[in-house]
Design a protein around this motif. Structure first.
Motif, PDB file in Angstrom:
ATOM      1  N   LYS A  56      -4.928   3.611 -15.601  1.00 20.79           N
ATOM      2  CA  LYS A  56      -4.845   4.378 -17.149  1.00 20.79           C
ATOM      3  C   LYS A  56      -4.936   5.508 -16.491  1.00 20.79           C
ATOM      4  N   THR A  57      -4.762   5.783 -15.003  1.00 20.16           N
ATOM      5  CA  THR A  57      -4.740   7.173 -14.161  1.00 20.16           C
ATOM      6  C   THR A  57      -3.646   7.301 -13.487  1.00 20.16           C
ATOM      7  N   ALA A  58      -3.603   8.667 -13.149  1.00 17.29           N
ATOM      8  CA  ALA A  58      -2.870   9.197 -12.196  1.00 17.29           C
ATOM      9  C   ALA A  58      -2.939   9.656 -10.846  1.00 17.29           C
ATOM     10  N   GLY A  59      -3.050   9.774 -10.257  1.00 12.90           N
ATOM     11  CA  GLY A  59      -2.913  10.915  -8.677  1.00 12.90           C
ATOM     12  C   GLY A  59      -4.207  10.545  -8.551  1.00 12.90           C
ATOM     13  N   LEU A  60      -4.658   9.063  -8.722  1.00  7.43           N
ATOM     14  CA  LEU A  60      -5.721   8.451  -7.330  1.00  7.43           C
ATOM     15  C   LEU A  60      -4.967   7.445  -6.684  1.00  7.43           C
ATOM     16  N   THR A  61      -3.850   7.935  -6.151  1.00  7.78           N
ATOM     17  CA  THR A  61      -3.992   6.241  -5.328  1.00  7.78           C
ATOM     18  C   THR A  61      -2.803   6.546  -4.698  1.00  7.78           C
ATOM     19  N   ASP A  62      -2.780   8.146  -4.195  1.00  3.71           N
ATOM     20  CA  ASP A  62      -1.819   8.852  -3.363  1.00  3.71           C
ATOM     21  C   ASP A  62      -3.132   9.183  -1.845  1.00  3.71           C
ATOM     22  N   GLU A  63      -3.096   8.853  -0.931  1.00  2.00           N
ATOM     23  CA  GLU A  63      -3.905   9.402   0.229  1.00  2.00           C
ATOM     24  C   GLU A  63      -3.555  10.868   0.663  1.00  2.00           C
ATOM     25  N   GLY A  64      -4.465  11.137   1.037  1.00  2.00           N
ATOM     26  CA  GLY A  64      -3.907  12.891   1.106  1.00  2.00           C
ATOM     27  C   GLY A  64      -3.919  13.982   0.405  1.00  2.00           C
ATOM     28  N   SER A  65      -3.463  13.372  -0.904  1.00  3.38           N
ATOM     29  CA  SER A  65      -3.159  14.476  -2.379  1.00  3.38           C
ATOM     30  C   SER A  65      -4.655  15.250  -2.961  1.00  3.38           C
ATOM     31  N   ARG A  66      -4.511  15.532  -2.881  1.00  5.35           N
ATOM     32  CA  ARG A  66      -6.072  17.548  -3.367  1.00  5.35           C
ATOM     33  C   ARG A  66      -6.193  16.926  -5.128  1.00  5.35           C
ATOM     34  N   ILE A  67      -7.280  16.976  -4.566  1.00  5.61           N
ATOM     35  CA  ILE A  67      -7.568  17.180  -6.058  1.00  5.61           C
ATOM     36  C   ILE A  67      -8.847  17.474  -7.091  1.00  5.61           C
ATOM     37  N   ASN A  68      -8.954  17.529  -8.111  1.00  4.49           N
ATOM     38  CA  ASN A  68      -9.605  18.262  -9.029  1.00  4.49           C
ATOM     39  C   ASN A  68     -10.983  17.624  -8.924  1.00  4.49           C
ATOM     40  N   LEU A  69     -12.608  18.374  -8.897  1.00  2.46           N
ATOM     41  CA  LEU A  69     -13.856  17.721  -8.235  1.00  2.46           C
ATOM     42  C   LEU A  69     -14.199  18.589  -9.887  1.00  2.46           C
ATOM     43  N   GLU A  70     -15.718  17.808 -10.017  1.00  2.00           N
ATOM     44  CA  GLU A  70     -16.333  18.694 -11.346  1.00  2.00           C
ATOM     45  C   GLU A  70     -17.972  18.020 -11.459  1.00  2.00           C
ATOM     46  N   LYS A  71     -18.865  18.536 -11.018  1.00  2.00           N
ATOM     47  CA  LYS A  71     -19.739  17.411 -11.397  1.00  2.00           C
ATOM     48  C   LYS A  71     -20.627  17.332 -12.609  1.00  2.00           C
ATOM     49  N   ALA A  72     -21.541  16.076 -12.736  1.00  2.00           N
ATOM     50  CA  ALA A  72     -21.117  16.173 -14.934  1.00  2.00           C
ATOM     51  C   ALA A  72     -22.371  17.076 -14.723  1.00  2.00           C
ATOM     52  N   LEU A  73     -22.158  17.022 -15.779  1.00  2.00           N
ATOM     53  CA  LEU A  73     -23.178  19.268 -17.504  1.00  2.00           C
ATOM     54  C   LEU A  73     -24.598  18.369 -16.822  1.00  2.00           C
TER      55      LEU A  73
END
Length: 220
Positions: free
Chosen positions: A76-93
């Motif tokens: 149900k998601t995209a962009g979480l199966t590519d090793e080496g790819s950059r991803i946005n991070l956010e810690k819980a509020l």
């Protein structure tokens, strides 16, 4: 709970299978900026490209943490199966934090497709096609979360196969998130505005009160 204000850009350092079939998920090792894990503990929630995940191990000396992602979440998601790819991070509020973006749950509602991404003046125009199931939740000047980033819809057009939203990205957003690496055809995680979700539910259930009536005075 999140706000859609990205607090760091990480990299998928390694991906490990949790089983031998498609019914199993994966373990992701995420590399983060210096000092990012200083206030993070085991079990904390961190959104990866807008998907809320749980920290399962910590290795601050290597600037890494791991998460386990189920087969359902991968589907149900995209962009979480590519090793080496950059991803946005956010810690819980935290309860005392500023709500700089909008209320974000970290639950991806669908996958969109980038139809256009190019500089326009000093900024960038990003157009994303959302699937039909999400089209009715998108509105002019409404909020949408794309790969975890809280953004404002500048225009929305109903098209065959869903709706296309146009968004303006200022240079700061392009430089400090992974959105700058998008191109036409890229898949992105979408989360609709929480308020729109509840309005839809009330309309479906017929729970909205009449707008033109007021309580009558029955005291006489």
């Amino acid at each position: 709970m999140f706000t859609g204000i990205i607090t760091g850009v990480g990299r998928i350092a390694a991906i490990h299978d949790l089983g031998t079939s498609s019914f199993y998920g994966k373990r992701l090792s995420i590399e983060v900026p210096d000092g990012y894990l200083d206030d993070v503990g085991l079990g904390d929630s961190i959104a990866l490209n807008g998907a809320c995940m749980t920290v399962t191990t910590l290795a601050p000396e290597r600037r890494q943490f791991t998460i386990d992602i189920s087969a359902e979440s991968l589907d149900k998601t995209a962009g979480l199966t590519d090793e080496g790819s950059r991803i946005n991070l956010e810690k819980a509020l935290r309860a005392s934090d500023r709500l700089g973006g909008h209320i974000v749950s970290g639950h991806v509602d669908g996958i969109g497709r980038v139809s256009f991404f190019a500089p326009v003046g000093e900024s960038w125009e990003l157009r994303v096609v959302a699937p039909p199931a999400l089209a009715r939740f998108l509105a002019y000047k409404g909020s949408i979360t794309i790969n975890g980033v809280s953004l404002t819809v500048n225009s929305v057009s109903d098209i065959e196969g869903g709706a296309e939203v146009s968004i303006n990205l200022i240079p700061h957003t392009v430089e400090n998130t992974s959105l700058g690496g998008l191109s036409a055809g890229s898949k992105v995680n979408l989360e609709i505005d929480t308020v729109a979700r509840y309005v839809e539910r009330m309309l479906q259930a017929g729970m909205l009160p009449p707008s033109s009536t007021s309580p009558k005075d029955t005291s006489k």
